[in-house]
Design a protein around this motif. Structure first.
Motif, PDB file in Angstrom:
ATOM      1  N   MET A 246      33.149  41.442  35.673  1.00 47.76           N
ATOM      2  CA  MET A 246      33.575  41.135  37.039  1.00 47.76           C
ATOM      3  C   MET A 246      33.545  42.382  37.918  1.00 47.76           C
ATOM      4  SD  MET A 246      34.023  37.980  37.364  1.00 47.76           S
ATOM      5  CE  MET A 246      34.471  36.439  36.576  1.00 47.76           C
ATOM      6  N   ILE A 249      29.984  43.093  38.882  1.00 43.44           N
ATOM      7  CA  ILE A 249      29.479  42.204  39.930  1.00 43.44           C
ATOM      8  C   ILE A 249      29.988  42.688  41.285  1.00 43.44           C
ATOM      9  CG2 ILE A 249      29.559  39.853  40.837  1.00 43.44           C
ATOM     10  CD1 ILE A 249      29.678  38.942  37.872  1.00 43.44           C
ATOM     11  N   SER A 250      31.289  43.050  41.343  1.00 35.41           N
ATOM     12  CA  SER A 250      31.831  43.587  42.593  1.00 35.41           C
ATOM     13  C   SER A 250      31.063  44.832  43.018  1.00 35.41           C
ATOM     14  CB  SER A 250      33.308  43.939  42.423  1.00 35.41           C
ATOM     15  OG  SER A 250      34.027  42.842  41.953  1.00 35.41           O
ATOM     16  N   VAL A 253      27.647  43.950  44.452  1.00 33.36           N
ATOM     17  CA  VAL A 253      27.740  43.356  45.786  1.00 33.36           C
ATOM     18  C   VAL A 253      28.144  44.408  46.818  1.00 33.36           C
ATOM     19  CG1 VAL A 253      28.961  41.657  47.159  1.00 33.36           C
ATOM     20  CG2 VAL A 253      28.205  41.085  44.877  1.00 33.36           C
ATOM     21  N   PRO A 289      52.197  53.163  41.902  1.00 37.37           N
ATOM     22  CA  PRO A 289      52.143  52.599  40.559  1.00 37.37           C
ATOM     23  C   PRO A 289      50.751  52.041  40.276  1.00 37.37           C
ATOM     24  CG  PRO A 289      53.996  51.702  41.792  1.00 37.37           C
ATOM     25  CD  PRO A 289      53.175  52.492  42.746  1.00 37.37           C
ATOM     26  N   GLU A 291      49.932  49.371  39.236  1.00 37.33           N
ATOM     27  CA  GLU A 291      49.810  47.950  39.594  1.00 37.33           C
ATOM     28  C   GLU A 291      49.073  47.745  40.919  1.00 37.33           C
ATOM     29  OE1 GLU A 291      53.800  48.569  38.978  1.00 37.33           O
ATOM     30  OE2 GLU A 291      52.574  49.155  37.280  1.00 37.33           O
ATOM     31  N   TYR A 292      49.091  48.739  41.791  1.00 37.74           N
ATOM     32  CA  TYR A 292      48.452  48.580  43.089  1.00 37.74           C
ATOM     33  C   TYR A 292      46.937  48.531  42.992  1.00 37.74           C
ATOM     34  CZ  TYR A 292      52.725  49.126  45.784  1.00 37.74           C
ATOM     35  OH  TYR A 292      53.961  48.928  46.341  1.00 37.74           O
ATOM     36  N   THR A 294      44.610  46.665  41.352  1.00 35.45           N
ATOM     37  CA  THR A 294      43.893  45.406  41.577  1.00 35.45           C
ATOM     38  C   THR A 294      44.015  44.963  43.028  1.00 35.45           C
ATOM     39  OG1 THR A 294      45.807  44.509  40.431  1.00 35.45           O
ATOM     40  CG2 THR A 294      43.680  44.233  39.367  1.00 35.45           C
ATOM     41  N   LEU A 295      45.208  45.154  43.600  1.00 35.73           N
ATOM     42  CA  LEU A 295      45.429  44.735  44.987  1.00 35.73           C
ATOM     43  C   LEU A 295      44.511  45.498  45.934  1.00 35.73           C
ATOM     44  CD1 LEU A 295      47.130  43.162  47.077  1.00 35.73           C
ATOM     45  CD2 LEU A 295      48.732  45.048  47.079  1.00 35.73           C
ATOM     46  N   GLY A 298      40.810  44.690  45.406  1.00 35.30           N
ATOM     47  CA  GLY A 298      40.437  43.412  46.010  1.00 35.30           C
ATOM     48  C   GLY A 298      40.318  43.527  47.522  1.00 35.30           C
ATOM     49  N   LEU A 299      41.298  44.200  48.158  1.00 39.39           N
ATOM     50  CA  LEU A 299      41.276  44.340  49.615  1.00 39.39           C
ATOM     51  C   LEU A 299      40.056  45.134  50.069  1.00 39.39           C
ATOM     52  CD1 LEU A 299      45.048  44.981  50.448  1.00 39.39           C
ATOM     53  CD2 LEU A 299      43.660  43.007  51.077  1.00 39.39           C
ATOM     54  N   ILE A 301      37.190  45.523  48.522  1.00 36.36           N
ATOM     55  CA  ILE A 301      35.958  44.755  48.324  1.00 36.36           C
ATOM     56  C   ILE A 301      35.777  43.758  49.466  1.00 36.36           C
ATOM     57  CG2 ILE A 301      34.888  42.978  46.877  1.00 36.36           C
ATOM     58  CD1 ILE A 301      36.157  44.489  44.473  1.00 36.36           C
ATOM     59  N   LEU A 302      36.855  43.036  49.790  1.00 38.64           N
ATOM     60  CA  LEU A 302      36.751  42.044  50.870  1.00 38.64           C
ATOM     61  C   LEU A 302      36.493  42.725  52.204  1.00 38.64           C
ATOM     62  CD1 LEU A 302      39.486  39.426  49.934  1.00 38.64           C
ATOM     63  CD2 LEU A 302      37.029  39.355  49.562  1.00 38.64           C
ATOM     64  N   LEU A 305      32.899  43.878  52.392  1.00 40.65           N
ATOM     65  CA  LEU A 305      31.957  42.775  52.579  1.00 40.65           C
ATOM     66  C   LEU A 305      32.034  42.236  54.000  1.00 40.65           C
ATOM     67  CD1 LEU A 305      32.408  40.945  49.204  1.00 40.65           C
ATOM     68  CD2 LEU A 305      30.373  42.100  50.022  1.00 40.65           C
ATOM     69  N   ALA A 306      33.279  42.044  54.484  1.00 42.66           N
ATOM     70  CA  ALA A 306      33.435  41.563  55.858  1.00 42.66           C
ATOM     71  C   ALA A 306      32.842  42.586  56.816  1.00 42.66           C
ATOM     72  CB  ALA A 306      34.908  41.312  56.158  1.00 42.66           C
TER      73      ALA A 306
ATOM     74  N   ILE B 120      30.545  35.619  53.408  1.00 43.46           N
ATOM     75  CA  ILE B 120      30.677  36.321  52.131  1.00 43.46           C
ATOM     76  C   ILE B 120      30.377  35.309  51.022  1.00 43.46           C
ATOM     77  CG2 ILE B 120      32.279  37.575  50.638  1.00 43.46           C
ATOM     78  CD1 ILE B 120      33.832  38.353  53.117  1.00 43.46           C
ATOM     79  N   GLY B 128      37.353  38.618  44.963  1.00 44.78           N
ATOM     80  CA  GLY B 128      38.172  39.599  45.670  1.00 44.78           C
ATOM     81  C   GLY B 128      39.572  39.055  45.937  1.00 44.78           C
ATOM     82  N   GLY B 131      41.716  39.288  42.947  1.00 37.99           N
ATOM     83  CA  GLY B 131      42.275  40.623  42.774  1.00 37.99           C
ATOM     84  C   GLY B 131      43.466  40.847  43.701  1.00 37.99           C
ATOM     85  N   VAL B 132      43.320  40.390  44.950  1.00 42.29           N
ATOM     86  CA  VAL B 132      44.397  40.596  45.921  1.00 42.29           C
ATOM     87  C   VAL B 132      45.665  39.861  45.479  1.00 42.29           C
ATOM     88  CG1 VAL B 132      45.118  40.135  48.294  1.00 42.29           C
ATOM     89  CG2 VAL B 132      42.830  41.001  47.838  1.00 42.29           C
ATOM     90  N   GLY B 135      47.066  41.392  42.202  1.00 41.84           N
ATOM     91  CA  GLY B 135      47.681  42.671  42.516  1.00 41.84           C
ATOM     92  C   GLY B 135      48.984  42.477  43.266  1.00 41.84           C
ATOM     93  N   VAL B 138      51.742  41.384  40.927  1.00 44.63           N
ATOM     94  CA  VAL B 138      52.246  42.471  40.083  1.00 44.63           C
ATOM     95  C   VAL B 138      53.144  43.391  40.894  1.00 44.63           C
ATOM     96  CG1 VAL B 138      51.598  44.446  38.657  1.00 44.63           C
ATOM     97  CG2 VAL B 138      50.214  42.395  38.620  1.00 44.63           C
ATOM     98  N   VAL B 139      52.691  43.710  42.129  1.00 46.28           N
ATOM     99  CA  VAL B 139      53.461  44.622  42.965  1.00 46.28           C
ATOM    100  C   VAL B 139      54.816  44.007  43.314  1.00 46.28           C
ATOM    101  CG1 VAL B 139      53.560  45.702  45.231  1.00 46.28           C
ATOM    102  CG2 VAL B 139      51.454  45.803  43.890  1.00 46.28           C
TER     103      VAL B 139
END
Lengths: 314, 318
Positions: A246, A249-250, A253, A289, A291-292, A294-295, A298-299, A301-302, A305-306, B120, B128, B131-132, B135, B138-139
């Protein structure tokens, strides 16, 4: 600018900008960021994703997708580790193990390619199904994580060849392979297959062979990534690399390769893979931390792309 | 002859035959496998997958390589929201459903807007988004499980409501009927097929293709949120990756149920049968006294075999 146009799309502009911003932030946060040893250690961490992303690029250029490459990474790892241990763990055993690993990677790609291009299966669901089979086989070869690789293996990976760090040698070889393939008719034909499949078929291109080759390249680069990961972890792990498909792929792209196929290239994917790697590094040094990750990933990547779409529209 | 071939390639028939065969194999391997209460238990598991697959089905039917990989994260989010809203109180169950479905619907709308207006590709947009959400979960939760199901919700999923059948199965049956009616008998349903099979033609006939697609992603999110509440009812409490296991199985259920990944063709009835077949297959493989790796290899192999029957793409012609 002609060379840059080959990257395809405009997403890569945003990605390159994101990479520069991340590099600057990281350099501010981490004072020794530009020291050669730190650069090398970062590039070592990013290498497996870079390799998988390069392989995935060919599959996506041909209009397909390979979700199984993470499972291939695990299977190659356990086969290599088991072969090396079974042959006694000396220098010859390591070489045979490496070759066996690459063979397994290419063979997995061959299976994917034959089923998808030959039997006309849907790539997404097929590579998901084969990934279940490949990870099952990995658990058969090595039921539990463990089984160390001999010291020369990881010493060589962390060390250098003829004065050049091994990791850089692998980067150079990977780039040379990518550059060689980009200069051959193969690249153009593959883009034709992904861009306008019916037209490519009607011009008489051997679609089956091109698509199977792309899947074999993905398997082979997956094997390279696996052998590098093995150099880092120095042991076998049947569950290795699960998130790699995954992320790759990101990365592809982000690098401006169109998921629909036909447009893009490996250089962009390398940038994309570095961006994903740098996000983790910046988050670590910003004291956030883990944990941030993935967040933020994801942000970004989006957003990229946008942003790519908005840049294209102008 | 061609009629026979058509019949043999009918996804509903193949899934039904596969379900029967799996039941017989299961009963032979371990007597009692096809007992009434066992079947109800398997159907309950299928219902959860099936409701998740309803959302996936709509998005895939809508075409343009529609797919929703964020559905697992939406399920997790729905479960966490529901758990915290209820925290064990029966009175808060309706609110839990409403909150989880709303959250899912909003996330789905964002997916839809990204896919249509920002163009997109759905695979990446929803990846994506996955993931958001993951994430974010978790946060927010700091990785600590929080919230738990109300007793009445757990009874709704796990205990008999009528004739030994739990309430969730009645809900699923209602969803199957409503989806069939919506897809085959309403203007909106027909426009989904129109947009999915030939978007340009659909636009030229005056259909608001973009708005329809945004709504489809919204509905997928809504089904994801609803599934999340069912999941926490099934397990009692939630953890933040509880939905991950539904992502690709929901796609597989749609495909072996005969919906084309290219969009524009298929039915939810097939998807429901596909979900049952998938759950049965996993269950049979668990009862077979196999090692884990063997189960995995047979599972993957059987999926490929099922796809061989009708998950294939059209042959290219000159």
């Amino acid at each position: 600018m002609i060379g840059l146009n080959k990257l395809g799309g405009r997403t890569w502009v945003v990605t390159a900008a994101a990479l520069i911003i991340l590099l600057v932030i990281n350099a501010v946060l981490q004072p020794n960021f530009l020291e050669p040893s730190v650069v090398q250690s970062n590039l070592t961490t990013f290498l497996p994703l870079v390799l998988v992303a390069i392989g995935q690029t060919y599959v996506i250029l041909g209009g397909d997708i390979d979700l199984s490459v993470g499972a291939i990474v695990a299977l190659v790892n356990v086969v290599t580790v088991t072969v090396i241990a079974g042959l006694g763990g000396d220098g010859t055993a390591v070489v045979i193990g490496l070759v066996a690993g690459m063979g397994v990677g290419a063979a997995c790609g061959l299976v994917n390619g034959l089923i998808i291009a030959g039997l006309r299966f849907q790539p997404i669901v097929t590579t998901f199904a084969t990934s279940i089979v490949f990870s099952g086989l990995a658990l058969w070869v090595l039921p539990q994580a463990g089984m160390p690789v001999p010291e020369p293996y990881w010493r060589t990976y962390a060390g250098s060849i003829l004065g050049v760090p091994t990791v850089y040698v692998i980067y150079i070889v990977a780039f040379l392979i990518a550059a060689f393939l980009a200069a051959r008719p193969f690249a153009t034909r593959l883009k034709a297959v992904g861009g306008l499949r019916t037209a490519a078929f009607q011009t008489g291109l051997d679609l089956g062979r091109l698509r199977v080759s792309a899947f074999m390249l993905s398997g082979l680069f997956g094997a390279f990534a696996s052998l590098c990961l093995t150099g880092e972890t120095a042991s076998g792990d049947p569950l290795m690399g699960q998130t790699l498909a995954m992320s790759a792929i990101s990365a592809v792209v982000l690098g401006g390769t169109a998921l629909a196929g036909g447009v893009g290239g490996t250089l962009g994917s390398v940038l994309g893979a570095w961006v994903i790697g740098m996000i983790g590094s910046v988050i670590f040094f910003a004291g956030l931390p883990f944990e941030y990750q993935t967040l933020v990933q994801g942000l970004i990547i989006l957003a990229a792309l946008a942003g790519g779409v908005l840049v294209t529209r102008r | 002859m061609s009629r026979f071939v058509d019949l043999a390639k009918n996804p509903l028939l193949i899934s039904s035959v596969a379900i029967l065969a799996l039941l017989i194999i299961g009963e032979l391997v371990s007597p009692g496998f096809a007992r009434g209460d066992q079947i109800v238990r398997l159907l309950t598991v299928s219902a959860i997958l099936g409701i998740a697959a309803a959302g996936q089905n709509l998005v895939i039917l809508g075409g343009r390589e529609g797919i929703d990989l964020s559905i697992g994260a939406v399920i997790s989010l729905g479960a966490v929201i529901a758990g915290n809203v209820m925290s064990g109180s029966d009175a808060a169950i309706p609110l839990a459903f409403a909150a989880a479905c709303c959250a899912g619907f909003l996330i789905g709308l964002v997916n839809g807007l990204g896919v249509t207006y920002l163009r997109i590709p759905p695979l990446v947009m929803t990846l994506g988004m996955m993931g958001v959400i993951q994430g974010g979960l978790v946060v927010l939760s700091r990785g600590v499980p929080s919230g738990n199901a109300a007793p009445a919700l757990m009874a709704f999923v796990n205990r008999s409501a009528f004739l030994g059948i739990p309430g969730i199965l009645f809900v699923w049956a209602a969803i199957i009927v409503l989806m069939a009616l919506m897809l085959k008998r309403t203007r909106f349903g027909w426009s989904i097929y129109a947009v999915g099979s030939n978007e340009n033609a659909a636009i030229l006939t005056g259909l608001p293709a973009r708005r329809i697609r945004v709504l489809l992603y919204g509905l997928a999110g809504l089904f994801g949120g609803f599934t999340g509440v069912c999941v926490i009812g099934y397990t009692g409490n939630s953890f933040i990756s509880v939905g991950d296991q539904y992502v690709l199985p929901s796609v597989i259920a749609v495909v072996i149920g005969g919906t084309s990944l290219a969009g524009g063709a298929g039915s939810y009835t097939g998807t429901a049968l596909g979900a049952i077949a998938l759950v049965l297959l996993q269950s049979v493989l668990t009862t077979l006294n196999l090692e884990f790796w063997g189960r995995q290899v047979i599972f993957g192999g059987t999926l490929l075999l099922l796809m061989l029957l009708y998950g294939r793409q059209a042959r290219l012609r000159v």
